[in-house]
Design a protein around this motif. Structure first.
Motif, PDB file in Angstrom:
ATOM      1  N   LEU B 155       0.838  -1.203   0.000  1.00 37.35           N
ATOM      2  CA  LEU B 155       0.000   0.000   0.000  1.00 37.35           C
ATOM      3  C   LEU B 155       0.868   1.246   0.000  1.00 37.35           C
ATOM      4  O   LEU B 155       0.611   2.209  -0.725  1.00 37.35           O
ATOM      5  CB  LEU B 155      -0.923   0.003   1.224  1.00 37.35           C
ATOM      6  N   LEU B 156       1.907   1.217   0.814  1.00 36.90           N
ATOM      7  CA  LEU B 156       2.799   2.368   0.916  1.00 36.90           C
ATOM      8  C   LEU B 156       3.478   2.644  -0.426  1.00 36.90           C
ATOM      9  O   LEU B 156       3.509   3.779  -0.905  1.00 36.90           O
ATOM     10  CB  LEU B 156       3.849   2.083   2.000  1.00 36.90           C
ATOM     11  N   ILE B 157       3.983   1.568  -1.036  1.00 38.05           N
ATOM     12  CA  ILE B 157       4.658   1.728  -2.330  1.00 38.05           C
ATOM     13  C   ILE B 157       3.672   2.246  -3.380  1.00 38.05           C
ATOM     14  O   ILE B 157       3.975   3.103  -4.187  1.00 38.05           O
ATOM     15  CB  ILE B 157       5.248   0.374  -2.796  1.00 38.05           C
ATOM     16  N   MET B 158       2.445   1.705  -3.314  1.00 37.72           N
ATOM     17  CA  MET B 158       1.431   2.137  -4.274  1.00 37.72           C
ATOM     18  C   MET B 158       1.111   3.608  -4.087  1.00 37.72           C
ATOM     19  O   MET B 158       0.971   4.364  -5.042  1.00 37.72           O
ATOM     20  CB  MET B 158       0.165   1.300  -4.050  1.00 37.72           C
ATOM     21  N   PHE B 159       0.980   4.017  -2.824  1.00 44.33           N
ATOM     22  CA  PHE B 159       0.685   5.414  -2.520  1.00 44.33           C
ATOM     23  C   PHE B 159       1.790   6.309  -3.091  1.00 44.33           C
ATOM     24  O   PHE B 159       1.520   7.326  -3.729  1.00 44.33           O
ATOM     25  CB  PHE B 159       0.576   5.592  -1.003  1.00 44.33           C
ATOM     26  N   ILE B 160       3.020   5.890  -2.872  1.00 46.01           N
ATOM     27  CA  ILE B 160       4.141   6.694  -3.365  1.00 46.01           C
ATOM     28  C   ILE B 160       4.149   6.709  -4.887  1.00 46.01           C
ATOM     29  O   ILE B 160       4.319   7.752  -5.516  1.00 46.01           O
ATOM     30  CB  ILE B 160       5.475   6.136  -2.820  1.00 46.01           C
ATOM     31  N   ILE B 170      10.832   5.235  -7.139  1.00 47.96           N
ATOM     32  CA  ILE B 170      10.043   4.220  -6.451  1.00 47.96           C
ATOM     33  C   ILE B 170      10.939   3.084  -5.966  1.00 47.96           C
ATOM     34  O   ILE B 170      10.805   2.595  -4.839  1.00 47.96           O
ATOM     35  CB  ILE B 170       8.930   3.686  -7.379  1.00 47.96           C
ATOM     36  N   LEU B 171      11.873   2.694  -6.828  1.00 50.53           N
ATOM     37  CA  LEU B 171      12.791   1.624  -6.448  1.00 50.53           C
ATOM     38  C   LEU B 171      13.616   2.013  -5.236  1.00 50.53           C
ATOM     39  O   LEU B 171      13.776   1.243  -4.284  1.00 50.53           O
ATOM     40  CB  LEU B 171      13.736   1.321  -7.603  1.00 50.53           C
TER      41      LEU B 171
END
Lengths: 333, 358
Positions: B155-160, B170-171
């Motif tokens: 979720l956090l990665i998606m939000f970012i 992102i990486l």
């Protein structure tokens, strides 16, 4: 035409912009415009005024802050994505980059709203996909990888995808960006073919000549709203002035060329009949800062005839120039 | 018109490969799967002759051999298959939804998130836990904690990634996240007692062999659910290949697709991480191997291809980690890294040559 074509798209007091949290920022005052079936509509406006946001809002990809989008007199608010996708196709400036994806695969995605849960392509769908590829001017390209396409071919593939989607309305955000002149006219001719086949095509462009000469209607996005009408109507109303800085001299929207034919410039006479040579010569002279007349003057240019080139007469000298480039250089010195 | 359509060189663009691939891909992969499954049972640190292995299945072998086969090698081979399927499939889904060739449960910190969940259960909350009991009780508790951890990171990665378009950002965020999580885990380790610590450290090395029958059942059920969700989202994955904007314009409910795909990814990566530890690089490498093998972007082929290839490569990793013929056993994590890293390096080098996303 004895029967007027129906109005397929209408935007009513549409407020476009971005909402984040409780704050919302609208880009423009409420917008009103409409499109009829089979029309080619060009959206023009200055950079950053909100053309892309307008297109996204009309395509249902971005929630408007207020107002309505009506398709076939139906309010689109509350349309499911699937229902929207069956009426409106959309091409943005995003370039699709996927390795191992073939033209066929990309165009097949246009069938998304029509296929079953796993996206099965039956023989009927296969036929639609192949004819869409052919119609977009890419017959035989089915197995080409999209990463190997030229800019023009990629744009045609995207158009084929929307054709396969089989929507009445096609929305394209700057479809002719990155294309060379023949590529541009290839795409515009394709768009005109589609509109004569009953599709409604709405596209944004910065190419003044193409918009004014090819579109049935222009939505001119200005800071005070949309001005819509036939290109000629807008020209008569001097509506295009908003596209140019007031301080910017030397552009005549009605001709789409630099306009140096002002009283401030010296006059020059052009003598000769060949209309094509005459046209280009006048352009060159205007660029050099001269006003062209038919009155008899001592300063005149004779168009080439027989073996001679352009002959420039001044009150003292007579000089022959082989090219217009030489002529302009001579006049400037 | 400027181009001359119809003058396509047919040699250069052969007629649709996928018709042939479609017919032969699955049978060939199933055959390979069977071969390596058998090899994984026949080969191991303890040398058992093929005849004895077959005898064990017919019930004629001695007790030791039978125990070795049924209590150790068979469950381990099944675990390898499940782990290979789960990690590869979650990698494939993440690469598509992030439109990022470098995405994978390990690289983006999803495995770390699952690890944090496990660490919290093992080191933190369950001080009443029998020390070192990580593998005998609380299967569901551990696996749920791992799902929650993996899901939170997703979720956090998606939000970012909804705010930042740049892949590299992102990486790097994923890597930072993984580092941050490992810092938190270090703090937990610092405050935990010795036996719990040891249990946790052994877990982090990754192992396919320590699962009890009930844990294997939990793993199988979870992976089954994740695979079903993934099969259900094949069409959505295909649409997402061309980006969320276009996907939405052809009729995809992007939010719904995200929920389904994220659930699948978190369940798959989370369950495997919970039981086998963080197994590296399978998730990122296998989808690329499959793409280059069958040369398609169509998930209707990629998903089954990834399922079987993932299982096969994990079986190979397991066989290699046993160092057949020797007494030593390598952590499976090192073997998968040694297989996966060259693939990832090749990807990075190839990226400079062309600008394709996958």
């Amino acid at each position: 035409m004895n029967k007027m074509l129906p109005e397929i798209l209408k935007i009513k007091s549409l407020l476009i912009g971005y909402a984040s949290g409780k704050r919302s920022m609208s880009l423009l005052p409420p917008l009103d415009a409409s499109a009829n079936t089979g029309e080619l509509i060009a959206i023009m406006g200055r950079n950053g005024i909100g053309k892309s946001t307008l297109l996204r809002s009309v395509a249902g990809l971005q929630k408007p802050l207020g107002g309505l989008v009506l398709i076939n007199n139906e309010i689109t608010e509350g349309f499911s994505r699937l229902k929207y996708a069956k009426t409106v196709g959309y091409i943005s400036t995003d370039i699709v980059r996927v390795s191992h994806m073939r033209v066929y695969d990309l165009v097949a995605l246009g069938r998304f709203p029509h296929t079953n849960w796993i996206g099965h392509i039956d023989s009927a769908a296969d036929l639609i996909i192949r004819s869409a590829i052919a119609k977009a001017g890419l017959p035989g390209f089915e197995n080409r990888l999209i990463s190997e396409l030229s800019d023009g071919e990629r744009q045609r593939t995207m158009i084929a995808r929307v054709l396969a989607q089989d929507t009445d309305i096609m929305i394209m955000d700057e479809p002719m960006a990155f294309l060379d002149i023949s590529g541009k006219y290839g795409i515009i001719n394709l768009m005109k073919e589609l509109t004569s086949g009953g599709k409604t095509v709405i596209f944004s462009t910065h190419d003044f000549n193409i918009a004014v000469n090819q579109a049935d209607k222009i939505w001119l996005v200005t800071a005070s709203g949309i001005i819509q009408g036939a290109p000629e109507d807008l020209n008569l109303a001097n509506a295009f002035d908003c596209l140019f800085d007031t301080g910017l001299k030397g552009f005549n929207p009605e001709e789409g060329i630099s306009d140096n034919n002002s009283a401030l410039f010296p006059e020059i006479q052009v003598e000769g009949e060949d209309s094509r040579i005459r046209f280009q010569t006048i352009k060159a002279l205007q660029r050099a800062g001269f006003r062209v007349t038919d009155r008899l003057l001592t300063l005149k240019v004779k168009l080439p005839s027989g073996n001679s080139g352009w002959i420039l007469h001044t009150d003292r000298t007579i000089t022959e120039c082989k090219t217009l480039y030489d002529l302009v250089r001579l006049l400037k010195s | 018109m400027i181009m001359q359509p119809g003058t396509v060189d047919l040699k250069q663009y052969p007629e649709d490969l996928s018709a042939m691939t479609r017919r032969w891909l699955i049978p060939i992969l199933i055959l390979l799967l069977c071969v390596f499954f058998a090899l994984d049972i026949f080969l191991g640190s303890v040398t058992i002759s093929p005849g004895d292995v077959i005898k064990a299945f017919t019930g004629e072998a001695d007790l030791n051999t039978e125990t070795l086969i049924f209590k150790f090698r068979l469950p381990k081979a099944f675990t390898a298959i499940l782990a290979g399927i789960a990690l590869s499939l979650s990698g494939l889904q993440m690469q598509t939804i992030f439109r990022n060739p470098m995405a994978g449960p390990y690289v983006l910190g999803v495995s770390s998130g699952a690890g944090l969940g496990v660490a919290l259960v093992v080191l933190g909350f369950s001080s009443g836990f029998e020390s070192g009991n990580i593998h005998s009780s609380g299967s569901w508790m551990i696996v749920s904690a791992a799902w929650a951890g993996a899901g939170s990171v997703m979720l956090l990665i998606m939000f970012i990634s909804s705010r930042v378009r740049d892949i590299m950002t992102i990486l790097i965020t994923g890597m930072m996240l993984a580092s941050g999580i490992s810092a938190v885990v270090s703090i937990l380790q610092y405050f935990s007692n010795e036996t719990m610590l040891k249990a946790y450290v052994v877990w982090t090395m990754g192992s396919l062999g320590n699962l009890s029958r009930s844990q294997l059942n939990v793993l199988a059920l979870s992976v089954g659910a994740g695979v079903l969700l993934c099969l259900f989202s094949v069409k959505m994955l295909n649409a997402l290949l061309i980006g969320e904007n276009y996907a939405s314009s052809i009729g995809l409910n992007v939010r719904f697709a995200r929920v389904v795909i994220f659930s699948s990814t978190s369940i798959l990566a989370g369950s495997v991480t919970a039981f086998c530890g963080p197994v590296a690089f399978i998730g990122i490498a296998v989808p690329h191997i499959v793409r280059n093998l069958i040369r398609t972007s169509d998930h209707r082929l990629l998903v089954p291809g990834t399922i079987f290839t993932g299982a096969i490569i994990m079986l190979i990793s397991d066989i290699l980690s046993q160092l057949p013929g020797s007494e030593n056993v390598l952590p499976v994590n090192s073997v998968t890294s040694l297989i996966g890293i060259p693939v990832v390096m090749w990807l990075i080098l190839r990226r400079n040559k062309n600008s394709e996303l996958f």
